[in-house]
Structures are given as C-alpha cells and as structure tokens.
Design a protein around this motif. Sequence first.
Motif, PDB file in Angstrom:
ATOM      1  N   THR A   1       1.161  -1.305  -0.141  1.00  0.00           N
ATOM      2  CA  THR A   1      -0.207  -0.081   0.146  1.00  0.00           C
ATOM      3  C   THR A   1       0.877   1.199  -0.352  1.00  0.00           C
ATOM      4  N   ALA A   2       0.687   2.031  -0.394  1.00  0.00           N
ATOM      5  CA  ALA A   2       1.469   3.293  -1.082  1.00  0.00           C
ATOM      6  C   ALA A   2      -0.005   5.238  -0.268  1.00  0.00           C
ATOM      7  N   PHE A   3       0.922   5.755   0.279  1.00  0.00           N
ATOM      8  CA  PHE A   3       0.323   6.939   0.636  1.00  0.00           C
ATOM      9  C   PHE A   3       0.854   8.696  -0.111  1.00  0.00           C
ATOM     10  N   ALA A   4       0.237   8.898  -1.069  1.00  0.00           N
ATOM     11  CA  ALA A   4       0.785   9.995  -1.156  1.00  0.00           C
ATOM     12  C   ALA A   4       1.000  11.750  -0.788  1.00  0.00           C
ATOM     13  N   VAL A   5       1.767  12.488  -0.527  1.00  0.00           N
ATOM     14  CA  VAL A   5       0.637  13.885  -0.702  1.00  0.00           C
ATOM     15  C   VAL A   5       1.426  15.032  -1.811  1.00  0.00           C
ATOM     16  N   PRO A   6       0.978  15.913  -2.110  1.00  0.00           N
ATOM     17  CA  PRO A   6       2.271  17.257  -2.098  1.00  0.00           C
ATOM     18  C   PRO A   6       3.047  18.043  -1.634  1.00  0.00           C
ATOM     19  N   ILE A   7       3.819  18.309  -2.407  1.00  0.00           N
ATOM     20  CA  ILE A   7       4.429  19.667  -1.143  1.00  0.00           C
ATOM     21  C   ILE A   7       4.427  20.941  -2.087  1.00  0.00           C
ATOM     22  N   PHE A   8       3.909  21.741  -2.298  1.00  0.00           N
ATOM     23  CA  PHE A   8       3.868  23.023  -2.508  1.00  0.00           C
ATOM     24  C   PHE A   8       4.769  24.204  -2.650  1.00  0.00           C
ATOM     25  N   ASP A   9       5.587  24.821  -3.560  1.00  0.00           N
ATOM     26  CA  ASP A   9       5.660  25.884  -2.885  1.00  0.00           C
ATOM     27  C   ASP A   9       5.311  27.473  -2.962  1.00  0.00           C
ATOM     28  N   HIS A  10       5.494  28.886  -2.816  1.00  0.00           N
ATOM     29  CA  HIS A  10       4.595  29.770  -1.949  1.00  0.00           C
ATOM     30  C   HIS A  10       4.302  30.369  -3.651  1.00  0.00           C
ATOM     31  N   SER A  11       4.116  29.396  -5.078  1.00  0.00           N
ATOM     32  CA  SER A  11       3.051  30.251  -5.652  1.00  0.00           C
ATOM     33  C   SER A  11       2.207  29.183  -6.211  1.00  0.00           C
TER      34      SER A  11
ATOM     35  N   ALA B   1       4.452   7.441   1.639  1.00  0.00           N
ATOM     36  CA  ALA B   1       5.024   6.022   2.729  1.00  0.00           C
ATOM     37  C   ALA B   1       4.438   5.179   2.183  1.00  0.00           C
ATOM     38  N   ILE B   2       5.270   3.908   2.151  1.00  0.00           N
ATOM     39  CA  ILE B   2       4.822   2.843   1.668  1.00  0.00           C
ATOM     40  C   ILE B   2       5.721   1.578   2.452  1.00  0.00           C
ATOM     41  N   GLY B   3       4.547   0.810   2.218  1.00  0.00           N
ATOM     42  CA  GLY B   3       4.354  -0.392   3.393  1.00  0.00           C
ATOM     43  C   GLY B   3       3.891  -0.932   2.834  1.00  0.00           C
ATOM     44  N   PRO B   4       3.677  -2.339   3.511  1.00  0.00           N
ATOM     45  CA  PRO B   4       2.665  -3.949   3.243  1.00  0.00           C
ATOM     46  C   PRO B   4       1.417  -3.679   3.749  1.00  0.00           C
ATOM     47  N   ASN B   5       0.771  -4.087   3.418  1.00  0.00           N
ATOM     48  CA  ASN B   5      -0.847  -3.951   3.752  1.00  0.00           C
ATOM     49  C   ASN B   5      -1.121  -4.010   5.389  1.00  0.00           C
ATOM     50  N   GLU B   6      -0.847  -5.623   5.728  1.00  0.00           N
ATOM     51  CA  GLU B   6      -0.983  -5.466   7.550  1.00  0.00           C
ATOM     52  C   GLU B   6      -0.456  -3.881   8.110  1.00  0.00           C
ATOM     53  N   LEU B   7       0.880  -3.492   7.643  1.00  0.00           N
ATOM     54  CA  LEU B   7       0.928  -2.067   8.621  1.00  0.00           C
ATOM     55  C   LEU B   7       0.204  -0.914   7.948  1.00  0.00           C
ATOM     56  N   THR B   8      -0.373  -1.019   7.076  1.00  0.00           N
ATOM     57  CA  THR B   8      -1.183   0.137   6.654  1.00  0.00           C
ATOM     58  C   THR B   8      -2.986  -0.314   6.496  1.00  0.00           C
ATOM     59  N   ASP B   9      -3.188  -0.690   8.065  1.00  0.00           N
ATOM     60  CA  ASP B   9      -5.370  -1.461   7.407  1.00  0.00           C
ATOM     61  C   ASP B   9      -5.678  -0.156   8.086  1.00  0.00           C
ATOM     62  N   ASP B  10      -6.521  -0.115   8.427  1.00  0.00           N
ATOM     63  CA  ASP B  10      -7.901   0.846   8.710  1.00  0.00           C
ATOM     64  C   ASP B  10      -7.014   1.312   9.743  1.00  0.00           C
ATOM     65  N   GLU B  11      -6.619   1.571  10.471  1.00  0.00           N
ATOM     66  CA  GLU B  11      -6.441   1.559  12.447  1.00  0.00           C
ATOM     67  C   GLU B  11      -4.676   2.678  11.979  1.00  0.00           C
ATOM     68  N   GLY B  12      -3.864   1.665  10.909  1.00  0.00           N
ATOM     69  CA  GLY B  12      -2.875   2.718  10.503  1.00  0.00           C
ATOM     70  C   GLY B  12      -2.867   3.447   8.944  1.00  0.00           C
ATOM     71  N   HIS B  13      -4.118   3.442   8.735  1.00  0.00           N
ATOM     72  CA  HIS B  13      -4.392   3.968   7.156  1.00  0.00           C
ATOM     73  C   HIS B  13      -5.049   5.511   7.597  1.00  0.00           C
ATOM     74  N   GLU B  14      -5.130   5.756   8.876  1.00  0.00           N
ATOM     75  CA  GLU B  14      -5.237   7.018   9.246  1.00  0.00           C
ATOM     76  C   GLU B  14      -4.019   7.945  10.092  1.00  0.00           C
ATOM     77  N   ARG B  15      -3.624   7.392  10.757  1.00  0.00           N
ATOM     78  CA  ARG B  15      -1.966   7.443  11.629  1.00  0.00           C
ATOM     79  C   ARG B  15      -1.586   7.650  10.148  1.00  0.00           C
ATOM     80  N   ILE B  16      -1.101   7.048   9.357  1.00  0.00           N
ATOM     81  CA  ILE B  16      -0.640   8.225   7.807  1.00  0.00           C
ATOM     82  C   ILE B  16      -0.865   8.985   7.509  1.00  0.00           C
ATOM     83  N   VAL B  17      -2.512   8.830   6.605  1.00  0.00           N
ATOM     84  CA  VAL B  17      -2.241  10.126   6.474  1.00  0.00           C
ATOM     85  C   VAL B  17      -3.110  11.247   7.618  1.00  0.00           C
ATOM     86  N   ASP B  18      -3.147  11.163   8.566  1.00  0.00           N
ATOM     87  CA  ASP B  18      -2.628  12.582   9.554  1.00  0.00           C
ATOM     88  C   ASP B  18      -1.513  12.776   9.333  1.00  0.00           C
ATOM     89  N   CYS B  19      -0.385  11.904   9.816  1.00  0.00           N
ATOM     90  CA  CYS B  19       0.759  12.308   9.432  1.00  0.00           C
ATOM     91  C   CYS B  19       1.753  12.398   8.633  1.00  0.00           C
TER      92      CYS B  19
END
Length: 266
Positions: A212-222, A231-249
């Motif tokens: 499973t992978a999650f990705a976020v953008p980094i923007f500049d001043h414009s 963030a990339i890892g095995p599915n078992e580390l990114t389950d429903d509970e992990g999903h929320e923590r990873i996205v928040d972080c």
Amino acid sequence: MTERTVKKTKEPRGVQSIDIGGHILEAFVAASGPIKLKDLSDLTGLAPGKLHPYLVSFCNMKLLERSDHGWYTLGPFALHLGLARLRGLNPYKETLKRVPELAEELGLMVSLAVWGPFGPTIIHIEERLDPIHFNIRVGGVYYLSMTASGHVFTAFLPKAVSAELVEKEFSDTEGDRRRYFQVDRGWFEATIEKTRARGYGMTRDMPTPGITAFAVPIFDHSGTIRLAVAAIGPNELTDDEGHERIVDCLTRFSQTLSQDLGLPNA
C-alpha cells in the motif's frame, strides 16, 4: 542508590520587546489584511497604549504602513523579508532534511518524486530499518495511472502539463497490466478527482500486490506542486487503523513544509 542531580537545560534568554513585536507581526499575518488599532489589541491581548509605540517603530522601519484613516497593513520591508526568505529556500533540500524523521515516525519506506520529462521521477528513497522488497529505485519513474505519487501529480499539476504523458501511458504496452488491476480511463479520472478533493493519493495492491502507498503533494509559495512524498509499506502495516495515522502524519508534513516554503494558508 546514588542520588544524582539532573541539570535542566535552560532556554536562551531573549529580548522581551522583540518577542512582543514578533507576536504583533504574527497578528498581521493572521489578519491577512488592513487592521485597526482596537482590533489589533483584541487579537494580541495587548492594550492600545502598549501597542502604539511598537506600531510607530514598525512604521518607521517600513515593516508596517498606516493609512490616513488609521488602518495598519504590512509594509514594503515585510515583503522584502519574505522574498529574501523564499530566495534562500530550496524545496528539495528542505524536504530531504525532514524525511528521515518522517520515515522513523511512520515506520515505513518514504520516497520523494519530482516531475520530470517522463513523469514522476524518484529522487530519494528513505528505507526503514526493516526494508521491504519493492521494486523502486532512485531515477525510476512512477506510473501516473497506478501509483499514489502519479495520482498526486496528475491531480495537482495543470492538466496541460500531464495530459500528453497520461495519453502515452494509456496507449503503451502496459495495457494488460492495467486491465489486470481494472484501471481504465473512467476509474482513473474518478480517482484523480478523489485525490484532488481529499488532498492525498492512495493505492493498494497496485502496481505491486501486498503493498500500500500513500502520497501527498508539497507546494511552493506560488501554489505549484514541487514534490510528491510517498509512504510505502506492506498491507498489514497500513490497515484501517494505520491508514488514519499515516494520512494524518503525511498531511501534517505536507501542510507544514508547504507553509514553510511560502504557501499561504497551507
């Protein structure tokens, strides 16, 4: 037991008047427009009589300007300070400095990608202590249609920038692979809309089963996307509970870094 004296590290003592002045300037940033003395007093919690000498000094330095009707705004020297800060920033270096801590907090592999001639190009991979076997390398290019980083770039770049590579990818020899994952144009366009709306991309079991992978953008001043942080890892580390923590972080990381790079209201 031997008793030990623990010395506390004291914070360096600053200049109180400068600290107060910084607090006043922060209020102008938060206000995002002209403000009167009374309203500034409410925002800062400082009495008008205490505020006034600071405002006079700031106007003398051209950090602030005062209109004939008593409105205060940030002045030209504030703009020059901001521009000097932006000129000294390198989005890639700033991101690279912060990625090790992010990877440690998440316990996942973290990759950085920039937009290149062939699409999202990997410029850095931060391994975790227990590396995962995932076929990515520095210099490699992420699929636009089947990766979280590809979705983020497609969602936040102007369509004219990515359209040609999207068309090329959907007409190349990877058609069988996309059909296996049930990735067609309708699914892709809906996914890009979802990515844009929620502010992050996510893929599961694609293009590598079990990952499973999650990705976020980094923007500049414009407001231009400069990097995608995944963030990339095995599915078992990114389950429903992990999903929320990873996205928040990741969201906090993206917002803080983009704001430090000058993006307003990040």
